[in-house]
Motif scaffolding. Sequence first.
Motif, short mmCIF file in Angstrom:
data_model
loop_
_atom_site.label_atom_id
_atom_site.label_comp_id
_atom_site.label_asym_id
_atom_site.label_seq_id
_atom_site.Cartn_x
_atom_site.Cartn_y
_atom_site.Cartn_z
N SER A 135 0.84 -1.39 0.05
CA SER A 135 0.08 -0.03 0.01
C SER A 135 0.72 1.15 0.00
O SER A 135 2.09 1.32 0.59
CB SER A 135 -0.96 0.01 1.29
OG SER A 135 -0.13 0.09 2.36
N ARG A 136 0.44 2.23 -0.64
CA ARG A 136 1.19 3.53 -0.74
C ARG A 136 0.37 4.55 0.04
O ARG A 136 -0.70 4.64 0.11
CB ARG A 136 1.34 4.00 -2.21
CG ARG A 136 2.12 2.85 -3.10
CD ARG A 136 3.07 3.49 -3.99
NE ARG A 136 3.84 2.68 -4.77
CZ ARG A 136 5.08 2.41 -4.45
NH1 ARG A 136 5.88 2.96 -3.51
NH2 ARG A 136 5.91 1.30 -5.12
N GLN A 137 1.38 5.41 0.71
CA GLN A 137 0.74 6.59 1.47
C GLN A 137 0.98 7.64 0.82
O GLN A 137 2.27 7.89 0.33
CB GLN A 137 1.12 6.16 2.92
CG GLN A 137 0.78 5.28 3.61
CD GLN A 137 -0.48 5.07 3.99
OE1 GLN A 137 -1.11 5.92 4.09
NE2 GLN A 137 -0.88 3.76 3.94
N PRO A 138 0.18 8.76 0.80
CA PRO A 138 0.51 9.98 0.44
C PRO A 138 1.60 10.53 1.30
O PRO A 138 1.70 10.23 2.41
CB PRO A 138 -0.84 10.93 0.60
CG PRO A 138 -1.91 10.06 0.72
CD PRO A 138 -1.09 8.57 1.23
N ALA A 139 2.56 11.26 0.73
CA ALA A 139 3.90 11.85 1.42
C ALA A 139 3.69 12.59 2.66
O ALA A 139 4.14 12.40 3.67
CB ALA A 139 4.63 12.73 0.49
N LEU A 178 11.80 -0.60 0.47
CA LEU A 178 10.79 -0.11 -0.53
C LEU A 178 10.36 1.03 -0.38
O LEU A 178 9.83 1.78 -1.52
CB LEU A 178 9.46 -0.99 0.29
CG LEU A 178 9.28 -2.65 0.26
CD1 LEU A 178 8.31 -3.15 0.88
CD2 LEU A 178 9.23 -3.24 -1.34
N GLY A 179 11.24 1.84 0.56
CA GLY A 179 10.92 3.42 0.67
C GLY A 179 9.90 4.00 1.54
O GLY A 179 8.92 3.17 1.96
N ARG A 180 9.93 5.21 2.00
CA ARG A 180 9.16 5.85 2.83
C ARG A 180 7.72 6.04 2.25
O ARG A 180 6.82 6.41 3.04
CB ARG A 180 9.78 7.14 3.46
CG ARG A 180 11.16 6.89 4.17
CD ARG A 180 11.55 8.06 5.03
NE ARG A 180 10.89 8.51 6.02
CZ ARG A 180 11.13 7.84 7.32
NH1 ARG A 180 11.92 7.01 7.61
NH2 ARG A 180 10.29 8.35 8.22
N GLU A 181 7.43 5.93 1.08
CA GLU A 181 6.45 5.98 0.44
C GLU A 181 5.31 4.81 0.33
O GLU A 181 4.30 4.92 0.20
CB GLU A 181 6.43 6.36 -1.19
CG GLU A 181 6.84 5.29 -1.96
CD GLU A 181 8.23 5.58 -2.06
OE1 GLU A 181 8.99 4.42 -2.63
OE2 GLU A 181 9.17 6.12 -1.27
N THR A 182 6.13 3.94 0.92
CA THR A 182 4.98 2.63 1.28
C THR A 182 4.83 2.58 2.85
O THR A 182 5.77 3.03 3.56
CB THR A 182 5.66 1.18 0.64
OG1 THR A 182 6.88 0.82 1.31
CG2 THR A 182 5.92 1.46 -0.72
N SER A 183 3.82 1.97 3.15
CA SER A 183 3.65 1.91 4.65
C SER A 183 4.62 0.78 5.11
O SER A 183 5.11 1.22 6.27
CB SER A 183 2.07 1.30 4.68
OG SER A 183 1.86 0.01 4.19
N LEU A 184 5.09 -0.14 4.43
CA LEU A 184 5.79 -1.00 5.11
C LEU A 184 7.23 -0.53 5.19
O LEU A 184 8.00 -0.70 6.09
CB LEU A 184 5.94 -2.43 4.11
CG LEU A 184 4.89 -3.31 4.09
CD1 LEU A 184 4.95 -4.55 3.14
CD2 LEU A 184 4.41 -3.69 5.60
N GLY A 185 7.65 0.22 3.95
CA GLY A 185 9.09 0.77 4.24
C GLY A 185 8.97 1.84 5.39
O GLY A 185 10.20 1.86 5.84
N PHE A 186 7.96 2.59 5.46
CA PHE A 186 8.05 3.66 6.32
C PHE A 186 8.16 3.08 7.83
O PHE A 186 8.83 3.51 8.46
CB PHE A 186 6.68 4.59 6.28
CG PHE A 186 6.48 5.65 7.10
CD1 PHE A 186 7.11 6.78 6.80
CD2 PHE A 186 5.79 5.34 8.25
CE1 PHE A 186 6.88 7.82 7.77
CE2 PHE A 186 5.62 6.42 9.25
CZ PHE A 186 6.30 7.63 9.12
N LEU A 187 7.26 2.10 7.97
CA LEU A 187 7.49 1.56 9.41
C LEU A 187 8.56 0.91 9.64
O LEU A 187 9.14 0.87 10.67
CB LEU A 187 6.24 0.54 9.70
CG LEU A 187 4.88 1.33 9.78
CD1 LEU A 187 3.83 0.02 9.38
CD2 LEU A 187 4.68 1.65 10.85
N ALA A 188 9.24 0.12 8.73
CA ALA A 188 10.41 -0.54 8.87
C ALA A 188 11.68 0.54 8.93
O ALA A 188 12.35 0.30 10.00
CB ALA A 188 10.93 -1.31 7.64
#
Length: 125
Positions: free
Chosen positions: A4-8, A82-92
């Motif tokens: 899932s992608r989150q707005p910035a 995955l990058g901060r733009e994804t929920s998983l990347g952001f949380l990790a």
Amino acid sequence: ESVSRQPADESPFSQPASDAEDSDSEADEFGLSVVLGQLEGAPDEEVQEKEAALRLLLRLRVSDDALGTVAWRAPLDSLAALGRETSLGFLAQRVIERWCRPRGVDAPDALAAVASQALFDRAFA
């Protein structure tokens, strides 16, 4: 795509970050291994299950001994890539930053190393 992608400007957290960072839950080697096992064992399409495991990791206080003996970087690094733009990347990335900061490790440097290692791993996989 299953990530899932989150707005910035939005956080994927359902709770304020301060609540997560003020947890009294402490994890030993076994507890940390169990949560990481749940994270790694979840199929890629089970984004919500992985998010729940990452939120739990974010709330845990983990001892230096546990961080030194449990292989926690590999599963978190792969999700952080995955990058901060994804929920998983952001949380990790939040988990890595939270665990690195009190130990005197510069999290942005650690995350840059994560990204470099992920690129290296993909190139030679």
